[in-house]
Enzyme design. Structure first.
Site, mmCIF file in Angstrom:
data_model
loop_
_atom_site.group_PDB
_atom_site.id
_atom_site.type_symbol
_atom_site.label_atom_id
_atom_site.label_comp_id
_atom_site.label_asym_id
_atom_site.label_seq_id
_atom_site.Cartn_x
_atom_site.Cartn_y
_atom_site.Cartn_z
ATOM 1 N N ASP A 111 0.890 -1.135 -0.156
ATOM 2 C CA ASP A 111 0.134 0.100 -0.048
ATOM 3 C C ASP A 111 0.886 1.101 0.100
ATOM 4 O O ASP A 111 0.773 2.014 0.927
ATOM 5 C CB ASP A 111 -1.081 -0.195 0.910
ATOM 6 C CG ASP A 111 -0.229 -0.102 2.282
ATOM 7 O OD1 ASP A 111 0.979 -0.352 2.706
ATOM 8 O OD2 ASP A 111 -0.486 -0.153 3.612
ATOM 9 N N ARG A 130 -1.115 19.009 0.258
ATOM 10 C CA ARG A 130 -2.409 18.217 0.804
ATOM 11 C C ARG A 130 -3.571 17.831 -0.346
ATOM 12 O O ARG A 130 -4.402 17.606 0.123
ATOM 13 C CB ARG A 130 -2.515 20.313 1.082
ATOM 14 C CG ARG A 130 -4.057 20.268 1.950
ATOM 15 C CD ARG A 130 -4.679 21.628 1.697
ATOM 16 N NE ARG A 130 -3.361 22.661 2.648
ATOM 17 C CZ ARG A 130 -2.488 23.762 2.970
ATOM 18 N NH1 ARG A 130 -2.889 24.556 1.213
ATOM 19 N NH2 ARG A 130 -1.802 24.261 3.426
#
Length: 221
Positions: A111, A130
Site C-alpha cells: 500500500d 494537501r
C-alpha cells in the site's frame, strides 16, 4: 526485373510480420512495466522516469504515500475491498496530477505509492501535498457501500536538498520517507520534508522500515 519484383513480394509479408512482432513486444514491455492491480508504473519503471525528471528540471517534488488503516479494511471487508482501495488510490493519484504536465506516479509495493512532480514554483509543494492527501482519503465505492482509507503523505523538494547526491532520487525518497513517517506518527496527513525531523538510518533506509534492524543505542521507528 521480374526477379526483383518477386523478391520484394516475398519480403513484404516477412517485413509486415516483423512489424507486428515488434508492436507485440512493445506492448508486452509496457504491460510488464505497469503494476497489474493499480495500473501505475512499477518501482523500477517509476524510478527511471523520476530520475529523468530530476536531471532535467530544477524543482521536482518527490512524494511518498502510505495508506493508513489498510490492514483493518482488509480484515473487515475482505481482500477485494483492499484491492479496490489500491485501485482507488491509483485513480486519486492520477486525478491529482492531471494538472501537472510533467509528473509520474508508481506503486512501490503493498500500500505504498510514490510520485515525482515538476513544480513551476517551489512554494507550490504544500498545495500539492494537501491536494494529494485530500484526493486519496476521499470515500470510494465498493460492493454497494462507501469505504475510505487514511493516508500519510511525505514530500521532498529537489531544490531544498543539498547539491550533488542529495538531489538524486534515492536521497529524496529517503527524505520523503522521513516526512511521511512524521505524518504517520501524528495520525496521518501530510508533511514537507523541509520541516520533518531527521531519523536514524540502517542500510540507507529509515530505521524500523521493512528490511532493517536496530543495534543497541540506535532509535527504533
Amino acid at each position: 526485373m521480374n526477379a526483383l519484383v518477386s523478391m520484394a513480394s516475398a519480403a513484404g509479408p516477412l517485413a509486415a510480420g516483423w512489424g507486428v512482432h515488434g508492436l507485440w513486444l512493445r506492448r508486452r514491455l509496457s504491460v510488464a512495466r505497469h503494476d497489474p492491480l493499480s495500473g501505475l508504473w512499477t518501482r523500477d519503471a517509476f524510478e527511471q522516469r523520476a530520475s529523468r525528471l530530476l536531471a532535467r528540471h530544477p524543482h521536482v517534488a518527490v512524494v511518498l504515500v502510505d495508506l493508513d488503516g489498510f490492514k483493518a479494511l482488509n480484515d473487515t471487508h475482505g481482500h477485494a475491498a483492499g484491492d479496490a482501495a489500491i485501485r482507488a488510490t491509483a485513480g486519486s493519484l492520477a486525478d491529482a496530477l492531471t494538472g501537472h504536465r510533467r509528473a509520474v506516479a508508481g506503486r512501490l509495493g503493498g500500500d505504498e505509492f510514490a510520485a515525482a512532480v515538476v513544480l513551476p514554483d517551489p512554494v507550490a509543494l504544500p498545495w500539492l501535498l494537501r491536494g494529494l492527501h485530500g484526493e486519496i482519503t476521499a470515500p470510494f465505492r465498493h460492493d454497494g457501500r462507501d469505504l475510505r482509507v487514511g493516508a500519510s503523505v511525505g514530500g521532498a523538494l529537489s531544490s531544498d536538498a543539498a547539491a550533488g547526491t542529495g538531489r538524486e532520487l534515492p536521497a529524496l525518497l529517503r527524505l520523503a520517507d522521513e516526512a511521511m513517517y512524521t505524518a504517520k506518527r501524528g495520525g496521518g496527513g501530510w508533511q514537507n520534508a523541509a520541516f520533518a525531523p531527521r531519523r536514524t538510518t540502517t542500510a540507507g533506509r529509515r530505521t524500523g522500515r521493512p528490511g532493517t534492524h536496530t543495534t543497541p543505542g540506535r532509535e527504533a521507528a
